[in-house]
Design an enzyme around this catalytic site. Structure first.
Site, PDB file in Angstrom:
ATOM      1  N   GLY A  71       0.640  -1.055  -0.078  1.00 15.65           N
ATOM      2  CA  GLY A  71       0.032  -0.047  -0.135  1.00 15.65           C
ATOM      3  C   GLY A  71       0.896   1.358   0.004  1.00 15.65           C
ATOM      4  O   GLY A  71       2.246   1.290   0.412  1.00 15.65           O
ATOM      5  N   GLY A 119      -0.067  -4.535   1.112  1.00 13.21           N
ATOM      6  CA  GLY A 119      -1.375  -4.504   0.351  1.00 13.21           C
ATOM      7  C   GLY A 119      -1.404  -5.749  -0.701  1.00 13.21           C
ATOM      8  O   GLY A 119      -2.724  -5.947  -0.825  1.00 13.21           O
ATOM      9  N   GLU A 142       6.446  -5.127   7.823  1.00 10.45           N
ATOM     10  CA  GLU A 142       6.031  -4.092   8.404  1.00 10.45           C
ATOM     11  C   GLU A 142       6.714  -3.656   9.816  1.00 10.45           C
ATOM     12  O   GLU A 142       6.666  -2.554  10.138  1.00 10.45           O
ATOM     13  CB  GLU A 142       4.454  -4.396   8.911  1.00 10.45           C
ATOM     14  N   ASP A 150      -0.625  -6.135   8.409  1.00 13.73           N
ATOM     15  CA  ASP A 150      -2.198  -5.827   8.380  1.00 13.73           C
ATOM     16  C   ASP A 150      -2.687  -6.567   7.323  1.00 13.73           C
ATOM     17  O   ASP A 150      -2.430  -7.785   6.872  1.00 13.73           O
ATOM     18  CB  ASP A 150      -2.473  -4.466   8.431  1.00 13.73           C
TER      19      ASP A 150
END
Length: 360
Positions: A71, A119, A142, A150
């Site tokens: 992302g 993402g 991350e 996530d």
């Protein structure tokens, strides 16, 4: 008009007979996912799902480098600095799309040829089929940027078997090629030279049933011999991973690695010490809780986490050090895992104001 046209071309969506085809089309940005792309993909996916004549959806990336490298976290940090509601919209709408993929009633086939991180994992891992190639590079890196794995990482990572998911989440270890399938992230491995033929055969199926799709994917998988004779890259260390990463607390994992003292254990410890202490503590608890949750409940939990990270410091520092200035020297606050307050970790999981919660 030029910028509007460029934005429209960031993701291409076609109907080919009874199939839907989504192409992520930002090759210079490694097909990274932004909010405008999410807002185009989600309604189209819902329309296809409601159309009884659509038999499957295929998603792929443009170019030979990436399926989707993640992302747009730089944009998120820029918005977060000014309390722009973009930080709420991006995570919320991305997670709603992740859930739509995870609950889709028709087959979702992700051709994850190239870099697949963050993402991009959310656009693929919750679907029915994930086809890796020798160019696939999977990671959830991350904790190195002060964030957490996530897009449903709390749901799928603890389900990979043993403590593999915890190891991947904390260390950001990169899996390549056939190992992505061996780890359970991908369902099939097909050589990149065969991907276009595979796509063509899938698109040429007439009113396919699940078995027809299974048969074609399995045929291409079995025909792909590259690296078939090599063992899973982490196989020599799976006993150590399952043993040393089994601690309930991050301090237990650090202590186990220190006691082990082997070259491999020392290397893992050195890697972990570079990551955000707060991120690692939150991530470990995320995976422990996510192991017991449905995908929907996990994503609702992760949305709370996303908003807490945007409110805190390490995410901005990590993006600065790794992605913007690229000095690779983040100054984490606090700097060690032993200084991270347990109440602060629990705060990340605490409810948001009712009007801000994600409800799936």
């Amino acid at each position: 008009m030029a910028s509007a046209a460029g934005e429209a071309d960031e993701v291409l969506m076609e109907r080919i007979n009874d199939k839907g085809l989504i192409t992520l089309n930002r090759p210079k940005a490694l097909n990274s996912l932004n909010l405008s792309m999410v807002r185009k993909i989600y309604p189209q996916v819902k329309l296809w799902e409601e159309d009884p004549s659509i038999s499957m959806v295929i998603i792929k990336g443009t170019g030979d480098k990436a399926f989707c490298a993640g992302g747009d976290v730089v944009a998120i940090t820029e918005a977060g600095k000014t309390c722009d509601p973009f930080t709420q919209h991006f995570f919320k709408e991305e997670y709603i799309l992740n859930n739509a993929i995870g609950t889709l009633q028709i087959p979702w086939i992700a051709l994850i040829d190239g870099v697949t991180m963050g993402g991009g994992v959310g656009l693929s891992v919750h679907g029915h089929y994930r086809v890796a190639t020798e160019r696939t590079l999977f990671a959830m890196p991350e904790t190195a940027i002060g964030l957490f794995p996530d897009v449903g990482g709390g749901y799928f990572l603890p389900r990979l078997g043993g403590k593999l998911g915890i190891y991947l989440a904390l260390s950001g270890f990169r899996l390549k090629g056939r190992d992505v399938q061996r780890a359970g992230v991908a369902t099939h491995f097909v050589e990149s030279s065969q991907i276009s033929l595979l796509e063509k055969d899938l698109l040429n199926l007439t009113s396919p049933k699940a078995k027809d799709i299974d048969d074609i994917l399995q045929k291409y998988h079995q025909q792909s011999s590259r690296d078939a004779d090599k063992e899973f890259v982490l196989k020599p260390h799976m006993n150590e991973i399952n043993r040393l990463f089994s601690g309930h607390r991050l301090e237990d994992i650090f202590a186990a690695l220190e006691r082990e003292g082997s070259e491999w254990a020392s290397k893992q410890l050195a890697t972990l010490k570079k990551m955000s202490p707060t991120s690692m503590k939150v991530t470990l608890l995320q995976l422990q809780r996510g192991a017991e949750l449905s995908l929907q409940d996990d994503l609702e939990m992760e949305y709370r986490l996303s908003q807490r990270f945007v409110e805190d410091k390490d995410f901005y520092e990590g993006v600065r050090a790794v992605l913007v200035e690229k000095d690779q020297k983040p100054k984490w606050n606090p700097p060690t895992i032993y200084e991270v307050d347990e109440e602060h970790v629990e705060h990340y999981f605490s409810p948001l104001p009712p009007e801000r919660e994600l409800h799936l």
